[in-house]
Each structure stands twice: as structure tokens, then as C-alpha cells.
Design a protein around this motif. Structure first.
Motif, short mmCIF file in Angstrom:
data_model
loop_
_atom_site.label_atom_id
_atom_site.label_comp_id
_atom_site.label_asym_id
_atom_site.label_seq_id
_atom_site.Cartn_x
_atom_site.Cartn_y
_atom_site.Cartn_z
N TYR A 132 3.85 6.99 -29.83
CA TYR A 132 3.35 7.44 -28.53
C TYR A 132 4.46 7.30 -27.49
CZ TYR A 132 -1.40 7.27 -30.44
OH TYR A 132 -2.53 7.48 -31.18
N LEU A 190 -1.63 3.12 -28.87
CA LEU A 190 -1.97 3.11 -27.45
C LEU A 190 -2.18 1.70 -26.91
CD1 LEU A 190 -4.53 6.00 -26.76
CD2 LEU A 190 -2.22 5.78 -25.87
N GLU A 194 -7.27 4.29 -30.47
CA GLU A 194 -7.70 5.64 -30.10
C GLU A 194 -8.89 5.99 -30.98
OE1 GLU A 194 -5.11 9.03 -28.43
OE2 GLU A 194 -4.99 9.26 -30.60
N GLU A 207 -3.21 13.83 -37.73
CA GLU A 207 -3.95 13.16 -36.66
C GLU A 207 -5.34 12.70 -37.08
OE1 GLU A 207 -1.99 12.39 -34.46
OE2 GLU A 207 -0.45 13.86 -34.94
N LYS A 225 1.44 11.82 -27.74
CA LYS A 225 1.95 11.55 -29.07
C LYS A 225 3.19 12.41 -29.30
CE LYS A 225 -2.67 11.03 -31.21
NZ LYS A 225 -3.60 11.90 -30.49
N SER A 266 -3.24 12.48 -26.01
CA SER A 266 -3.82 11.19 -26.35
C SER A 266 -5.00 10.94 -25.41
CB SER A 266 -2.79 10.06 -26.23
OG SER A 266 -2.70 9.58 -24.90
#
Length: 624
Positions: free
Chosen positions: A146, A160, A333, A486, A199, A192
Motif C-alpha cells: 500500500y 492498511l 481491509e 485482490e 494499493k 483501498s
């Protein structure tokens, strides 16, 4: 695998103590050690999970002259040969770690060093001489990275979570990420949950000379387009067999105990078969069994018996409400793939015996394993009679939810609409636009419900050839860029890292990708047979029960679990949401809860909102 954190901040607003606190939230990714380097306007941090060169691979690591430093997460599988090449070019090495090879590759080739690296990686390099930051993420996005910007500071992180520990960092929510999570089940890169954080896309790198404006990332690798050069099927099978065996052999490189996940499906079973042939010791294998729904555990046992593995089986029914809530609360996340729950369970059991596992992730995307890849060209779509159009419209506007509406809706769609519906839908109903506006109480203009498919469509157009925008070749390539990285790889990374377990994916090794990805779909799906190449390999290696049956996948019986084992967790989350998160129509969610208790058929409708509620509960500092 490890956890990395890097900060460039000319104002030096975050002290080393604050930085170390932010780094510590990555402790489960690297419980074996912590390192921090401070100099110039930069802080580099590393949490280490020791796998290779247990004594000499500490990070952040500096080059011999101290002018370049790196913090790195992952494994470079070709580092022995790359090291020899660099030694021939005059580089000297003090350790036997792959981290030092990255530093030397940077000094030799600069930003082009990524072209020489094969493996799973996310890293940040600070070059003191040129005052340059360089960051990169591996080709298929196995490792996360990130990038956040707030008031002139730039932060790189494995997840995150550290951003919430940096005082003053902008924690405003990206509301379009809420939309994406509900529609796709995941948040697609580069978005994000935080508006100030993005990202780094798979196969991308970022080179920033700090005296210049912050740049966009660039692609150093893309999924190759089709190269339809003829090859005999038996020759392709032999070449893929060699590539897979070589990838497994180099991914078994480890200075700590190693095992494998074994589901009983084609992908994991082939990996175990190859490992057993390579290893001098019995392979340690792990599987999950379900008492309800599809259960492949008996087939996994058959494979384990054939190859004499030390097999460990765990019952998914042991996942209680408190375990579910703990897992969801630890996600940096939100993710709506329920397989993350049993994946964490099996990771915890595996970590008691090994420190590294090989997994079959990526086999379906690379070799054509999903039924949706059986589509023909759908560019022109198809028409609907007036009666079918009317029924579709009624379902689209119907009260929320309707048990089984998804199956009915699917049958009413045109061929092109089916492709889009399977990529992005909400719950058990139809197209997301109206459903989102019906469920979310946020102003529609704040999350753009009409644009939920824009990015995905652009990728489909980019990979289309000759106007065949929605054919299987295009869909397979776009899946590699979206759902694989993802969703599936995010799931595997977060679930395994919660238990400090390194997870490797041989089907995404460059040796395999270079052999398979450029092949057209008809070379992988032959005569309607999904994963024809891998099935051919199975015939000489595995029991017939592994390959001569319909695909099941790692399916969690959600309707049952949410109505029985996880009933208390569902109630706890809904009650908290009603009191603290006014973004949903909780009457609709309560209706879905009651309907699932009765029918076990609308779990998908309820699950994604619950994932968001759990995430907001765990991150109270996030600003709507």
C-alpha cells in the motif's frame, strides 16, 4: 514472508517511537524479529518471519557502502542463479539471503532490477546517494503493498493497519470502496478503504526522486496476450509438467519445516504428488473437512495415503462465533470471501508443525479451471423476449431479498450480461445499481453506484482482440489482474499471516507463467474439459477420484454456518451496526437474516454488509 513499513517525511512528524508502534501492528507477519533504520527524512521498518539464512538476513538491510537500504517482504526463488550472475559482474555478498541480492540487483540495474527478479515480493528501497525511493510489487500480486500520502508525507506498508497508528494521517473513507466491496466481494486495486491510500497494482513499480512531484506507478509486467503458435497437446503437457515440477522444487527451498495444503482438488493434489517425489522425507499435509455442503476431505485422505504424507485434518465445524469475530476484526481491509475463515483455521493448525506451506492458489486462473471460462464470444450480447424482460425488471425492483432470485435472474440474462453479472453482483439479486441504492443510506453521488463496472470493463476492452471483448481468452487475463490478486491471494496472505505462516503458490511461479499464460484458451480447455493439461498430468500421478469429477472448489456452506454456528456473531454485528454505523437499511438486513434462518438461501445477501460492519467496528478511527 514479513511485514514492511517505510516513511518519507520531510517534516519528521513521526518519531521513531511512533513509527515502531505502527510497525508492531504487523507483528504476526514477522514474529521473529524487528528492525528500524532512521536517516535523512526516511524511516524503514521490518518485521521478520525467518525462513532462509536465519542468522544473516536481518532487515532493513544496507548495501556494502551504506548508500542503499531495503525493507523486503517475500521470497526471490531465482536468487541463487541471480547471485552468481551478479558476482560475475563484480558484486560481493556478506550473507546468503535473497534480500542482499535485491540490493545488488538495484545497484546493477536500477529500476530495471524487477525484470530480473522471480518470486513473490513487495519491497521499498531508499537510495541515499540519489535521494530516490523505489517500490515494487510482484507480477501477480502475491504480496501486498500500500502507498499513502498525507500532508506531504509518503508511507509504504504491507497492509492498511499501520496507517491507523500514525497520528494525523488522513483516515477518510473512500465510499466507492464500500460500493466495490458489496459488488465484487473485494476492493479492487488501486483503490483501498482509505481515500489517501492506494494499493500498488500487481506487476507495478514506483520510482520517486524526492525533489520531484510524486509519480504514478508504471507497469513492469503484464499478462501476455495470446500467441496462437501451434503446439501438440502432448508436448504442451510435457512442458507444463517440467515447469511445474521445477517451480515446486525451487519453492521447497527453506531452512525451516515445510508442508502443503491438500484440499483433494487437482491443484493441491498435483503439488503434493510432486513434493513427495522430490522430498527425502514424508510431506506434511493439511486439509479442512465440512460436515455440511461439499466435502473433499475423503479424497484428500486418499491422496495422502497414496504418497505416505503425514496428514492432518481439521473439522470446519470447530469455527465458533468468537473465532469468526476475531478473524474479521483482524482484517486490515474487508473481504467477503468466506473461505478466509477455514483458511485461517487450517493455517493455525499448520503453524503448529511447519513454518511454510505450498498451496494450489492460481491453478484455476492459469490453466482454465472455472466454468465461466467455457463462454463463447459474447460481444454482441443477446435479446430477450418481452415476457422475459418483464420478469427480469420485476426481479430487479422486487423487495429485498428474494430467496433463489439469483438463479432465476441468471437465466433471464443475455450472454454478455451473464459475464458481467458473474463478475459483479450484489447478494442473491440482480444488477447492483438499484440494490445498492435500496440498501445503502449514503447519498448515491458519494459512491457512484452506476460506475461499479467501469474499471473492469476498461480492462476487458484493453485485452480484447478483434472485437471479441467478452471471450474466454480476455476474461481469463482480466481475472488474473483483478479477482486473483485482490480476492484469492489477499485471502491467502491475510489468513496465513494471522498465524505467522508463509504461504507459497507454485502455479504462479514465473517458470509456469512463462510456459502457460500466452497460450490461447483452446490449448487449456480442450473439448469442453476444464484444466485439460492438469487433468492429463493427474492421470499418471493421482487417484481417479481427484480428476474425474465435477469441480467443487473451496466452498463454505454459508447458509448453514450463518444460521447455526455463527448465528450469535451475525446478531452481534447487526446490533452493533444498528447502533453505530448508519449506512445500511437495517430493516432489509434483518429481513435477510430471518429469511436465511428459514431457508439457508440468502447468506450472500447478508455476508458482505456484515464484513463492512465488522471492519468499521474494528477501525473506529475511520472517517465516513
Amino acid at each position: 514472508m514479513c511485514g514492511i513499513l517505510a516513511v518519507y517525511d520531510a517534516q519528521r512528524r513521526w518519531s521513531p517511537e511512533v513509527f515502531s508502534k505502527a510497525l508492531n501492528v504487523l507483528a504476526s507477519r514477522g514474529p521473529d524479529g524487528q528492525g528500524v533504520w532512521q536517516g535523512d527524512e526516511v524511516l524503514l521498518g521490518h518485521r521478520r518471519l525467518s525462513i532462509i539464512d536465519l542468522e544473516g538476513g536481518a532487515q532493513p538491510m544496507a548495501s556494502g557502502d551504506g548508500q542503499a537500504l531495503v525493507t523486503f517482504n517475500g521470497e526471490i526463488y531465482n536468487f541463487p542463479t541471480l547471485r552468481s550472475d551478479l558476482e560475475a559482474r563484480g558484486h560481493a555478498f556478506q550473507t546468503s539471503s535473497d534480500t542482499e541480492v535485491i540490493l545488488s540487483a538495484w545497484r546493477e540495474w536500477g529500476a530495471d532490477c524487477v525484470d530480473h527478479l522471480e518470486g513473490m515480493f513487495a519491497f521499498v528501497i531508499w537510495d541515499r546517494r540519489h535521494r530516490t525511493l523505489f517500490a515494487a510489487r510482484d507480477r501477480t500480486g502475491i504480496k501486498p503493498l500500500y502507498v499513502g500520502q498525507s500532508d506531504g508525507a509518503v508511507v509504504f506498508s504491507s497492509t492498511l493497519a499501520p496507517f491507523f497508528e500514525l497520528p494525523g494521517f488522513d483516515l477518510q473513507i473512500d465510499r466507492e470502496a464500500i460500493r466495490d466491496l458489496l459488488v465484487y466481494d473485494y476492493v479492487p486495486a488501486p483503490r483501498s478503504m482509505l481515500r489517501a491510500v492506494r494499493k500498488l497494482r500487481p506487476g507495478h513499480c514506483l520510482l520517486w526522486k524526492t525533489s520531484e512531484p510524486f509519480p504514478e506507478s508504471r507497469s513492469f509486467w503484464e499478462v501476455p496476450r495470446c500467441d496462437d503458435q501451434p503446439i501438440e497437446f502432448h508436448e504442451l503437457v510435457e512442458r507444463c509438467e517440467s515447469a511445474l515440477d521445477r517451480s515446486i522444487q525451487r519453492q521447497m527451498m527453506s531452512d525451516v519445516p515445510l508442508g502443503a495444503f491438500l484440499s483433494g482438488g487437482i491443484d493441491s493434489s498435483l503439488i503434493v504428488a510432486s513434493m513427495a517425489r522430490i522430498s527425502d522425507e514424508p510431506v506434511t499435509t493439511f486439509s479442512v473437512s465440512f460436515q455440511s455442503g461439499s466435502n473433499e476431505a475423503p479424497i484428500a485422505r486418499e491422496v495422502a495415503e497414496q504418497y505416505g504424507t503425514r496428514h492432518v485434518e481439521v473439522e470446519a465445524g470447530s469455527i465458533r462465533s468468537d473465532t469468526l469475530l476475531d478473524t474479521l476484526g483482524r482484517l486490515d481491509e474487508p473481504l467477503s470471501d468466506p473461505a478466509i475463515i477455514p483458511t485461517r483455521l487450517i493455517s493455525a493448525v499448520a503453524r503448529e508443525r511447519v513454518k511454510v506451506v505450498l498451496s494450489g492458489e492460481g491453478g484455476d486462473e492459469v490453466f482454465g479451471g472455472y466454468p465461466r471460462f467455457l463462454i463463447q464470444d459474447q460481444s454482441e450480447g443477446g435479446g430477450l423476449g418481452w415476457a422475459r424482460r418483464g420478469l427480469k425488471e420485476l426481479l430487479d425492483r422486487a423487495p429485498f431479498p428474494i430467496p433463489g432470485a439469483g438463479r432465476i435472474y441468471h437465466d433471464l440474462l443475455s450472454p454478455r450480461e451473464v459475464v458481467e453479472w458473474e463478475r459483479a453482483r450484489f447478494g442473491d439479486g440482480g444488477y447492483p445499481g438499484r440494490q445498492l441504492r435500496r440498501l445503502l443510506t449514503l447519498p448515491p453521488e458519494s459512491y457512484s453506484p452506476q460506475d461499479y463496472l467501469t474499471d473492469w470493463r476498461e480492462k476487458m476492452q484493453r485485452y480484447s482482440v478483434g472485437g471479441k471483448e467478452y471471450d474466454a481468452d480476455t476474461l481469463m487475463r482480466v481475472d488474473m489482474l483483478t479477482k486473483l490478486s485482490e480476492n484469492h491471494l489477499f485471502k491467502s496472505d491475510r489468513a496465513s499471516m494471522m498465524e505467522s505462516l508463509e504461504l507459497r503458490v507454485p502455479f504462479l511461479d514465473e517458470l509456469v507463467l512463462n510456459e502457460v499464460l500466452h497460450r490461447p484458451v483452446h490449448a487449456k480447455i480442450v473439448g469442453g474439459r476444464l484444466k485439460a493439461i492438469l487433468i492429463e498430468l493427474c492421470k499418471s500421478r493421482l487417484p481417479r477420484a481427484v480428476w474425474d469429477r465435477p469441480k467443487h472448489g473451496f466452498n463454505v456452506p454459508m447458509g448453514h454456518f450463518m444460521a447455526v454456528e455463527w448465528k450469535e456473531a451475525v446478531e452481534e454485528l447487526l446490533s452493533w451496526g444498528e447502533q453505530s454505523l448508519p449506512i445500511f437499511d437495517y430493516g432489509a438486513l434483518r429481513a435477510a437474516q430471518r429469511e436465511n434462518q428459514r431457508t439457508r438461501m440468502v447468506a450472500r445477501t447478508l455476508w458482505s454488509p456484515l464484513m463492512l460492519i465488522a471492519w468499521f467496528r474494528a477501525h473506529p478511527a475511520a472517517k465516513l
